[in-house]
Design a protein around this motif. Sequence first.
Motif, PDB file in Angstrom:
ATOM      1  N   CYS A  67     -11.514  -0.568  -1.933  1.00 41.41           N
ATOM      2  CA  CYS A  67     -10.183  -0.932  -1.958  1.00 41.41           C
ATOM      3  C   CYS A  67      -9.682  -1.192  -3.300  1.00 41.41           C
ATOM      4  O   CYS A  67     -10.842  -1.748  -4.251  1.00 41.41           O
ATOM      5  CB  CYS A  67     -10.032  -2.179  -1.256  1.00 41.41           C
ATOM      6  SG  CYS A  67     -10.203  -2.376   0.438  1.00 41.41           S
ATOM      7  N   GLU A  68      -8.752  -0.821  -3.835  1.00 41.54           N
ATOM      8  CA  GLU A  68      -8.157  -1.006  -5.285  1.00 41.54           C
ATOM      9  C   GLU A  68      -7.975  -2.214  -5.719  1.00 41.54           C
ATOM     10  O   GLU A  68      -7.353  -3.247  -4.634  1.00 41.54           O
ATOM     11  CB  GLU A  68      -6.638  -0.216  -5.270  1.00 41.54           C
ATOM     12  CG  GLU A  68      -7.042   1.422  -5.119  1.00 41.54           C
ATOM     13  CD  GLU A  68      -5.821   2.067  -5.199  1.00 41.54           C
ATOM     14  OE1 GLU A  68      -4.900   1.435  -5.591  1.00 41.54           O
ATOM     15  OE2 GLU A  68      -5.635   3.136  -4.962  1.00 41.54           O
ATOM     16  N   ARG A  69      -8.254  -2.770  -6.744  1.00 40.81           N
ATOM     17  CA  ARG A  69      -7.909  -4.138  -7.259  1.00 40.81           C
ATOM     18  C   ARG A  69      -7.806  -3.936  -8.812  1.00 40.81           C
ATOM     19  O   ARG A  69      -8.312  -3.219  -9.512  1.00 40.81           O
ATOM     20  CB  ARG A  69      -9.246  -5.192  -7.250  1.00 40.81           C
ATOM     21  CG  ARG A  69      -9.615  -5.193  -5.824  1.00 40.81           C
ATOM     22  CD  ARG A  69      -8.937  -6.159  -5.178  1.00 40.81           C
ATOM     23  NE  ARG A  69      -9.188  -6.690  -3.909  1.00 40.81           N
ATOM     24  CZ  ARG A  69      -8.987  -5.962  -2.619  1.00 40.81           C
ATOM     25  NH1 ARG A  69      -8.121  -4.869  -2.569  1.00 40.81           N
ATOM     26  NH2 ARG A  69      -9.387  -6.339  -1.412  1.00 40.81           N
ATOM     27  N   ARG A  70      -6.621  -4.460  -9.273  1.00 40.28           N
ATOM     28  CA  ARG A  70      -5.970  -4.343 -10.633  1.00 40.28           C
ATOM     29  C   ARG A  70      -5.329  -5.561 -11.046  1.00 40.28           C
ATOM     30  O   ARG A  70      -4.681  -6.093 -10.122  1.00 40.28           O
ATOM     31  CB  ARG A  70      -5.235  -3.112 -10.708  1.00 40.28           C
ATOM     32  CG  ARG A  70      -4.484  -2.940 -12.361  1.00 40.28           C
ATOM     33  CD  ARG A  70      -4.058  -1.534 -12.429  1.00 40.28           C
ATOM     34  NE  ARG A  70      -5.171  -0.702 -12.447  1.00 40.28           N
ATOM     35  CZ  ARG A  70      -5.899  -0.438 -13.666  1.00 40.28           C
ATOM     36  NH1 ARG A  70      -5.654  -1.082 -14.494  1.00 40.28           N
ATOM     37  NH2 ARG A  70      -6.547   0.532 -13.633  1.00 40.28           N
ATOM     38  N   ILE A  71      -5.518  -5.898 -12.344  1.00 36.82           N
ATOM     39  CA  ILE A  71      -4.817  -6.974 -12.858  1.00 36.82           C
ATOM     40  C   ILE A  71      -4.011  -6.666 -14.103  1.00 36.82           C
ATOM     41  O   ILE A  71      -4.778  -5.852 -14.834  1.00 36.82           O
ATOM     42  CB  ILE A  71      -5.623  -8.337 -13.248  1.00 36.82           C
ATOM     43  CG1 ILE A  71      -6.400  -8.770 -11.930  1.00 36.82           C
ATOM     44  CG2 ILE A  71      -4.678  -9.164 -13.956  1.00 36.82           C
ATOM     45  CD1 ILE A  71      -7.123  -9.911 -12.085  1.00 36.82           C
ATOM     46  N   ALA A  72      -2.762  -6.476 -14.126  1.00 37.54           N
ATOM     47  CA  ALA A  72      -2.173  -6.302 -15.335  1.00 37.54           C
ATOM     48  C   ALA A  72      -1.758  -7.398 -16.157  1.00 37.54           C
ATOM     49  O   ALA A  72      -0.990  -8.442 -15.413  1.00 37.54           O
ATOM     50  CB  ALA A  72      -0.763  -5.409 -15.167  1.00 37.54           C
ATOM     51  N   VAL A  73      -1.746  -7.787 -17.192  1.00 34.77           N
ATOM     52  CA  VAL A  73      -1.479  -8.908 -18.118  1.00 34.77           C
ATOM     53  C   VAL A  73      -0.018  -8.712 -18.917  1.00 34.77           C
ATOM     54  O   VAL A  73       0.151  -7.804 -19.552  1.00 34.77           O
ATOM     55  CB  VAL A  73      -2.616  -9.602 -19.031  1.00 34.77           C
ATOM     56  CG1 VAL A  73      -2.414 -10.671 -19.722  1.00 34.77           C
ATOM     57  CG2 VAL A  73      -3.818  -9.676 -18.081  1.00 34.77           C
ATOM     58  N   GLY A  77      -3.340  -4.349  -5.345  1.00 36.92           N
ATOM     59  CA  GLY A  77      -4.294  -3.350  -4.730  1.00 36.92           C
ATOM     60  C   GLY A  77      -3.880  -2.978  -3.166  1.00 36.92           C
ATOM     61  O   GLY A  77      -2.819  -3.080  -2.717  1.00 36.92           O
ATOM     62  N   THR A  78      -5.185  -2.556  -2.446  1.00 36.23           N
ATOM     63  CA  THR A  78      -4.943  -2.210  -1.166  1.00 36.23           C
ATOM     64  C   THR A  78      -5.784  -3.198  -0.483  1.00 36.23           C
ATOM     65  O   THR A  78      -7.118  -3.529  -0.997  1.00 36.23           O
ATOM     66  CB  THR A  78      -5.247  -0.605  -1.273  1.00 36.23           C
ATOM     67  OG1 THR A  78      -6.652  -0.636  -1.763  1.00 36.23           O
ATOM     68  CG2 THR A  78      -4.242  -0.049  -1.986  1.00 36.23           C
ATOM     69  N   ASP A  79      -5.662  -2.931   1.092  1.00 41.44           N
ATOM     70  CA  ASP A  79      -6.601  -3.454   2.058  1.00 41.44           C
ATOM     71  C   ASP A  79      -6.446  -2.595   3.141  1.00 41.44           C
ATOM     72  O   ASP A  79      -5.289  -1.963   3.390  1.00 41.44           O
ATOM     73  CB  ASP A  79      -6.473  -5.006   2.319  1.00 41.44           C
ATOM     74  CG  ASP A  79      -6.868  -6.013   1.373  1.00 41.44           C
ATOM     75  OD1 ASP A  79      -8.086  -5.718   0.941  1.00 41.44           O
ATOM     76  OD2 ASP A  79      -6.406  -6.737   1.029  1.00 41.44           O
ATOM     77  N   VAL A  80      -7.254  -2.973   4.155  1.00 42.27           N
ATOM     78  CA  VAL A  80      -6.999  -2.306   5.615  1.00 42.27           C
ATOM     79  C   VAL A  80      -6.739  -3.422   6.394  1.00 42.27           C
ATOM     80  O   VAL A  80      -7.109  -4.360   6.380  1.00 42.27           O
ATOM     81  CB  VAL A  80      -8.359  -1.328   5.937  1.00 42.27           C
ATOM     82  CG1 VAL A  80      -8.355  -0.262   4.939  1.00 42.27           C
ATOM     83  CG2 VAL A  80      -9.551  -2.208   6.080  1.00 42.27           C
ATOM     84  N   GLY A  81      -5.951  -2.923   7.578  1.00 39.57           N
ATOM     85  CA  GLY A  81      -5.456  -3.766   8.608  1.00 39.57           C
ATOM     86  C   GLY A  81      -4.155  -4.415   8.155  1.00 39.57           C
ATOM     87  O   GLY A  81      -3.540  -4.263   7.173  1.00 39.57           O
ATOM     88  N   PRO A  82      -3.417  -4.763   9.197  1.00 42.30           N
ATOM     89  CA  PRO A  82      -2.158  -5.489   9.104  1.00 42.30           C
ATOM     90  C   PRO A  82      -2.049  -6.866   8.169  1.00 42.30           C
ATOM     91  O   PRO A  82      -3.144  -7.498   8.161  1.00 42.30           O
ATOM     92  CB  PRO A  82      -1.592  -5.802  10.513  1.00 42.30           C
ATOM     93  CG  PRO A  82      -2.947  -6.068  11.223  1.00 42.30           C
ATOM     94  CD  PRO A  82      -3.862  -5.181  10.718  1.00 42.30           C
ATOM     95  N   LYS A  83      -1.038  -7.061   7.519  1.00 45.62           N
ATOM     96  CA  LYS A  83      -0.904  -8.371   6.965  1.00 45.62           C
ATOM     97  C   LYS A  83      -0.992  -9.297   7.803  1.00 45.62           C
ATOM     98  O   LYS A  83      -0.435  -9.486   8.824  1.00 45.62           O
ATOM     99  CB  LYS A  83       0.486  -8.447   5.940  1.00 45.62           C
ATOM    100  CG  LYS A  83       0.652  -9.858   5.126  1.00 45.62           C
ATOM    101  CD  LYS A  83       1.785  -9.783   4.432  1.00 45.62           C
ATOM    102  CE  LYS A  83       1.895 -10.832   3.502  1.00 45.62           C
ATOM    103  NZ  LYS A  83       3.113 -11.071   2.885  1.00 45.62           N
ATOM    104  N   GLY A  84      -1.985 -10.432   7.535  1.00 43.96           N
ATOM    105  CA  GLY A  84      -2.063 -11.598   8.257  1.00 43.96           C
ATOM    106  C   GLY A  84      -3.212 -11.310   9.340  1.00 43.96           C
ATOM    107  O   GLY A  84      -3.281 -12.205  10.403  1.00 43.96           O
TER     108      GLY A  84
END
Length: 137
Positions: free
Chosen positions: A37-43, A56-63
């Motif tokens: 899954c994507e993870r990014r932090i911009a400052v 970022g990204t995840d799989v599955g519905p929010k909640g």
Amino acid sequence: LAAAALAVAGAAPAANAKPPNPAVWNAAYADQLHPGCERRIAVERASGRTVAHFSGTDVGPKGIGDKVFLACTPENVEKYKLRSWAFDGDIVGDKISAGDGIHEGTWNVNAKDAQNPWIGIRWKDGNRWIVVDEPPP
């Protein structure tokens, strides 16, 4: 060597340790609880604050739940669908916080000769986001 052992164990940095430059947080990360899954932090500096823009990204519905440990594999994406997310937080010294009680962490840098050297974020729940890509200076 003792400092590296403490860092691996997740102990707090020494009191005289200098806080990192906020720019170190500006990176892409590998999340050990959500492989692929994507993870990014911009400052960004804004109104006297150092703001962390998480995305970022995840799989599955929010909640779907606060403890979902699904990898972003092609099979999981096909079954649960991929979703993108973004939110902001604050960086103060070596601490980062989204104010949600979940994304609360500290910057970690192990000595290069440590048994398991890594650079990134140690989250309150024990998870790690490990830097995989740093933008050019």
